[in-house]
Design a protein around this motif. Structure first.
Motif, PDB file in Angstrom:
ATOM      1  N   LYS A   1      40.278  42.197  30.736  1.00 44.61           N
ATOM      2  CA  LYS A   1      39.841  41.312  31.825  1.00 44.61           C
ATOM      3  C   LYS A   1      41.034  40.745  32.586  1.00 44.61           C
ATOM      4  CE  LYS A   1      35.535  39.914  29.576  1.00 44.61           C
ATOM      5  NZ  LYS A   1      34.795  38.806  28.921  1.00 44.61           N
ATOM      6  N   LEU A   2      42.055  40.347  31.821  1.00 43.63           N
ATOM      7  CA  LEU A   2      43.270  39.803  32.432  1.00 43.63           C
ATOM      8  C   LEU A   2      43.933  40.855  33.336  1.00 43.63           C
ATOM      9  CD1 LEU A   2      45.450  37.464  32.316  1.00 43.63           C
ATOM     10  CD2 LEU A   2      46.549  38.854  30.546  1.00 43.63           C
ATOM     11  N   GLU A   3      44.025  42.072  32.826  1.00 38.56           N
ATOM     12  CA  GLU A   3      44.648  43.183  33.557  1.00 38.56           C
ATOM     13  C   GLU A   3      43.963  43.376  34.915  1.00 38.56           C
ATOM     14  OE1 GLU A   3      43.787  46.916  31.698  1.00 38.56           O
ATOM     15  OE2 GLU A   3      45.419  47.975  32.722  1.00 38.56           O
ATOM     16  N   LEU A   4      42.636  43.398  34.891  1.00 36.88           N
ATOM     17  CA  LEU A   4      41.883  43.639  36.124  1.00 36.88           C
ATOM     18  C   LEU A   4      42.000  42.456  37.083  1.00 36.88           C
ATOM     19  CD1 LEU A   4      39.976  45.370  37.804  1.00 36.88           C
ATOM     20  CD2 LEU A   4      38.069  44.549  36.401  1.00 36.88           C
ATOM     21  N   ALA A   5      41.903  41.239  36.558  1.00 37.64           N
ATOM     22  CA  ALA A   5      41.955  40.055  37.423  1.00 37.64           C
ATOM     23  C   ALA A   5      43.294  39.955  38.151  1.00 37.64           C
ATOM     24  CB  ALA A   5      41.711  38.787  36.595  1.00 37.64           C
ATOM     25  N   VAL A   6      44.390  40.192  37.428  1.00 34.52           N
ATOM     26  CA  VAL A   6      45.713  40.065  38.049  1.00 34.52           C
ATOM     27  C   VAL A   6      45.943  41.202  39.048  1.00 34.52           C
ATOM     28  CG1 VAL A   6      48.193  39.972  37.617  1.00 34.52           C
ATOM     29  CG2 VAL A   6      46.620  38.813  36.065  1.00 34.52           C
ATOM     30  N   ASP A   7      45.471  42.396  38.713  1.00 33.51           N
ATOM     31  CA  ASP A   7      45.552  43.531  39.639  1.00 33.51           C
ATOM     32  C   ASP A   7      44.841  43.179  40.948  1.00 33.51           C
ATOM     33  OD1 ASP A   7      44.496  45.856  41.050  1.00 33.51           O
ATOM     34  OD2 ASP A   7      45.171  47.078  39.377  1.00 33.51           O
ATOM     35  N   GLU A   8      43.636  42.625  40.828  1.00 37.18           N
ATOM     36  CA  GLU A   8      42.860  42.277  42.026  1.00 37.18           C
ATOM     37  C   GLU A   8      43.581  41.214  42.860  1.00 37.18           C
ATOM     38  OE1 GLU A   8      40.261  43.786  43.052  1.00 37.18           O
ATOM     39  OE2 GLU A   8      39.580  44.879  41.284  1.00 37.18           O
ATOM     40  N   ALA A   9      44.136  40.214  42.181  1.00 37.95           N
ATOM     41  CA  ALA A   9      44.832  39.141  42.891  1.00 37.95           C
ATOM     42  C   ALA A   9      46.048  39.677  43.635  1.00 37.95           C
ATOM     43  CB  ALA A   9      45.254  38.051  41.898  1.00 37.95           C
ATOM     44  N   CYS A  10      46.813  40.559  42.974  1.00 40.61           N
ATOM     45  CA  CYS A  10      48.027  41.101  43.594  1.00 40.61           C
ATOM     46  C   CYS A  10      47.679  42.066  44.734  1.00 40.61           C
ATOM     47  CB  CYS A  10      48.894  41.787  42.539  1.00 40.61           C
ATOM     48  SG  CYS A  10      49.610  40.624  41.363  1.00 40.61           S
TER      49      CYS A  10
ATOM     50  N   LYS B   1      25.475  40.018  48.106  1.00 42.38           N
ATOM     51  CA  LYS B   1      24.939  40.869  47.047  1.00 42.38           C
ATOM     52  C   LYS B   1      25.374  42.308  47.285  1.00 42.38           C
ATOM     53  CE  LYS B   1      20.984  40.208  45.154  1.00 42.38           C
ATOM     54  NZ  LYS B   1      19.534  40.103  44.900  1.00 42.38           N
ATOM     55  N   LEU B   2      25.455  43.067  46.181  1.00 40.12           N
ATOM     56  CA  LEU B   2      26.011  44.417  46.255  1.00 40.12           C
ATOM     57  C   LEU B   2      25.241  45.312  47.228  1.00 40.12           C
ATOM     58  CD1 LEU B   2      28.420  45.623  44.791  1.00 40.12           C
ATOM     59  CD2 LEU B   2      26.848  46.662  43.165  1.00 40.12           C
ATOM     60  N   ASP B   3      23.918  45.253  47.184  1.00 41.98           N
ATOM     61  CA  ASP B   3      23.153  46.136  48.068  1.00 41.98           C
ATOM     62  C   ASP B   3      23.340  45.752  49.531  1.00 41.98           C
ATOM     63  OD1 ASP B   3      21.783  43.794  47.707  1.00 41.98           O
ATOM     64  OD2 ASP B   3      19.851  44.729  47.296  1.00 41.98           O
ATOM     65  N   ARG B   4      23.572  44.469  49.798  1.00 40.03           N
ATOM     66  CA  ARG B   4      23.828  44.048  51.186  1.00 40.03           C
ATOM     67  C   ARG B   4      25.195  44.517  51.659  1.00 40.03           C
ATOM     68  NH1 ARG B   4      21.865  38.246  53.004  1.00 40.03           N
ATOM     69  NH2 ARG B   4      22.764  39.170  54.859  1.00 40.03           N
ATOM     70  N   LEU B   5      26.183  44.486  50.771  1.00 38.95           N
ATOM     71  CA  LEU B   5      27.509  44.994  51.138  1.00 38.95           C
ATOM     72  C   LEU B   5      27.431  46.478  51.469  1.00 38.95           C
ATOM     73  CD1 LEU B   5      29.868  43.344  48.495  1.00 38.95           C
ATOM     74  CD2 LEU B   5      29.818  42.890  50.943  1.00 38.95           C
ATOM     75  N   ILE B   6      26.661  47.225  50.652  1.00 42.18           N
ATOM     76  CA  ILE B   6      26.527  48.656  50.873  1.00 42.18           C
ATOM     77  C   ILE B   6      25.856  48.907  52.221  1.00 42.18           C
ATOM     78  CG2 ILE B   6      25.311  50.731  50.084  1.00 42.18           C
ATOM     79  CD1 ILE B   6      25.890  49.758  47.192  1.00 42.18           C
ATOM     80  N   ALA B   7      24.775  48.156  52.487  1.00 48.18           N
ATOM     81  CA  ALA B   7      24.051  48.325  53.749  1.00 48.18           C
ATOM     82  C   ALA B   7      24.950  47.992  54.939  1.00 48.18           C
ATOM     83  CB  ALA B   7      22.802  47.451  53.749  1.00 48.18           C
ATOM     84  N   ALA B   8      25.829  46.997  54.755  1.00 46.26           N
ATOM     85  CA  ALA B   8      26.728  46.581  55.835  1.00 46.26           C
ATOM     86  C   ALA B   8      28.018  47.401  55.853  1.00 46.26           C
ATOM     87  CB  ALA B   8      27.062  45.097  55.676  1.00 46.26           C
ATOM     88  N   LYS B   9      28.111  48.366  54.943  1.00 48.08           N
ATOM     89  CA  LYS B   9      29.299  49.208  54.804  1.00 48.08           C
ATOM     90  C   LYS B   9      30.560  48.354  54.646  1.00 48.08           C
ATOM     91  CE  LYS B   9      27.359  53.219  57.153  1.00 48.08           C
ATOM     92  NZ  LYS B   9      26.730  53.651  55.884  1.00 48.08           N
ATOM     93  N   GLN B  10      30.451  47.359  53.775  1.00 48.60           N
ATOM     94  CA  GLN B  10      31.592  46.486  53.504  1.00 48.60           C
ATOM     95  C   GLN B  10      31.837  46.426  52.002  1.00 48.60           C
ATOM     96  OE1 GLN B  10      30.511  42.679  55.082  1.00 48.60           O
ATOM     97  NE2 GLN B  10      31.044  43.235  57.175  1.00 48.60           N
ATOM     98  N   SER B  11      33.079  46.190  51.630  1.00 47.73           N
ATOM     99  CA  SER B  11      33.353  45.952  50.218  1.00 47.73           C
ATOM    100  C   SER B  11      34.054  44.607  50.051  1.00 47.73           C
ATOM    101  CB  SER B  11      34.196  47.081  49.626  1.00 47.73           C
ATOM    102  OG  SER B  11      35.400  47.196  50.348  1.00 47.73           O
ATOM    103  N   GLY B  12      33.985  43.773  51.105  1.00 47.37           N
ATOM    104  CA  GLY B  12      34.704  42.503  51.114  1.00 47.37           C
ATOM    105  C   GLY B  12      34.295  41.601  49.970  1.00 47.37           C
ATOM    106  N   GLY B  13      35.283  40.974  49.359  1.00 45.45           N
ATOM    107  CA  GLY B  13      34.982  39.983  48.340  1.00 45.45           C
ATOM    108  C   GLY B  13      34.777  40.532  46.948  1.00 45.45           C
ATOM    109  N   LEU B  14      34.800  41.850  46.788  1.00 51.65           N
ATOM    110  CA  LEU B  14      34.583  42.411  45.445  1.00 51.65           C
ATOM    111  C   LEU B  14      35.662  41.949  44.479  1.00 51.65           C
ATOM    112  CD1 LEU B  14      33.566  46.176  45.724  1.00 51.65           C
ATOM    113  CD2 LEU B  14      32.128  44.185  45.282  1.00 51.65           C
ATOM    114  N   GLY B  15      36.916  41.969  44.944  1.00 50.45           N
ATOM    115  CA  GLY B  15      38.034  41.603  44.080  1.00 50.45           C
ATOM    116  C   GLY B  15      37.915  40.185  43.584  1.00 50.45           C
ATOM    117  N   MET B  16      37.603  39.256  44.507  1.00 43.70           N
ATOM    118  CA  MET B  16      37.499  37.849  44.110  1.00 43.70           C
ATOM    119  C   MET B  16      36.295  37.639  43.201  1.00 43.70           C
ATOM    120  SD  MET B  16      39.380  35.318  44.460  1.00 43.70           S
ATOM    121  CE  MET B  16      39.160  33.911  43.394  1.00 43.70           C
ATOM    122  N   ARG B  17      35.224  38.383  43.462  1.00 50.01           N
ATOM    123  CA  ARG B  17      34.041  38.278  42.595  1.00 50.01           C
ATOM    124  C   ARG B  17      34.417  38.668  41.164  1.00 50.01           C
ATOM    125  NH1 ARG B  17      28.385  40.594  44.474  1.00 50.01           N
ATOM    126  NH2 ARG B  17      29.559  40.360  46.391  1.00 50.01           N
ATOM    127  N   LEU B  18      35.219  39.736  41.047  1.00 51.68           N
ATOM    128  CA  LEU B  18      35.667  40.170  39.726  1.00 51.68           C
ATOM    129  C   LEU B  18      36.548  39.108  39.076  1.00 51.68           C
ATOM    130  CD1 LEU B  18      36.479  43.942  40.357  1.00 51.68           C
ATOM    131  CD2 LEU B  18      34.760  43.052  38.806  1.00 51.68           C
TER     132      LEU B  18
END
Lengths: 122, 142
Positions: B42-51, B98-115
């Motif tokens: 979890k730490l590995e992924l969180a720091v990767d996302e932040a960087c 929500k994930l399905d709304r991001l997909i419909a909007a063709k966006q992936s914004g905020g995934l990193g912070m959500r993680l």
């Protein structure tokens, strides 16, 4: 020390099997994106992402799955994900990927899922 | 394990080619801090996302800039700070669709912070005008 990542793509009938080997992060995700785009450009809308050798994925890689799925499903195809190791499965589950994608045990199960349910049912 | 606080520091050029190096660093720190395998992941992924956020948004892929990762831990908590001097960008303010709304909007914004929020026990952002931005992440050591 660049991120280790490679993709090997083969075919089973009309299905493209992409073996993801290594780590998908913000550095390697563009190569994953290009590989999927190449399949779509070639008219291959049925894709299996074999994750047996995928040891790490970040949101950049998850975003690649998300960015293509609607377009692929609209054209009658799908991405089936299989052979996911527990660490990667945990990442998928945080975002709720299991609700959006068909995630199955292995490549034969993914092929079978294409035969039974070409597009994931809600 | 003693009660002495241990400090670690990694500074790398702001290139996504260095994300693997950053992950190796925080995994090593997490293991030394006494986190279990799942929490190290979890730490590995969180720091990767932040960087990655810093490299792509705060520095907008300017590889002449530097990303700083500070880690300190004692027996109870591991504290990670990801530091940059780029454009102030508070990732916690990215809307969490929500994930399905991001997909419909063709966006992936905020995934990193959500993680990051899901993976760490505490997350806060500090913006020091004209100086630096810091994303603080805490993981309790159980």
């Amino acid at each position: 020390m660049p991120t280790p990542f490679r993709i090997d793509t083969s075919r089973i009938d009309d299905i493209s099997v992409m073996v993801l080997d290594g780590q998908v992060d913000a550095h390697t995700a563009p190569r994953f994106e290009e590989a999927i785009q190449a399949e779509l450009t070639a008219g291959h809308q049925r894709i299996i992402a074999d994750c047996a050798k995928l040891t790490y994925i970040s949101s950049a890689g998850l975003g690649v799955f998300m960015s293509f799925i609607e377009e692929i499903r609209e054209s009658g195809g799908d991405i089936k994900i299989c052979s996911v190791i527990p660490k990667v499965q945990a990442t998928f589950e945080i975002l709720g990927f299991q609700d959006i994608f068909d995630i199955v045990a292995d490549v034969p199960a993914a092929v079978q899922r294409f035969r039974e349910s070409p597009v994931k049912e809600a | 394990m003693t009660d002495i606080e241990r400090k670690f520091l990694l500074t790398v050029p702001s290139s996504t080619a260095n994300l693997a190096l950053i992950r190796e660093f925080v995994v090593a720190v997490g293991v030394q801090a006494g986190l279990g395998d799942a929490d190290v992941g979890k730490l590995e992924l969180a720091v990767d996302e932040a960087c990655a956020n810093v490299m792509e948004h705060a520095y907008e892929h300017d590889e002449t800039k530097e990303v700083v990762v500070r880690a300190t831990f004692d027996r109870e908590v591991l504290h990670i700070i990801v530091e940059d001097t780029g454009r102030g960008f508070d990732p916690s303010r990215v809307p969490q669709e929500k994930l399905d709304r991001l997909i419909a909007a063709k966006q992936s914004g905020g995934l990193g912070m959500r993680l990051i929020k899901a993976l760490m026990d505490e997350v806060r952002y500090e913006f020091i005008p004209g100086q630096k931005n810091e994303l603080h992440m805490l993981k309790r050591i159980r």
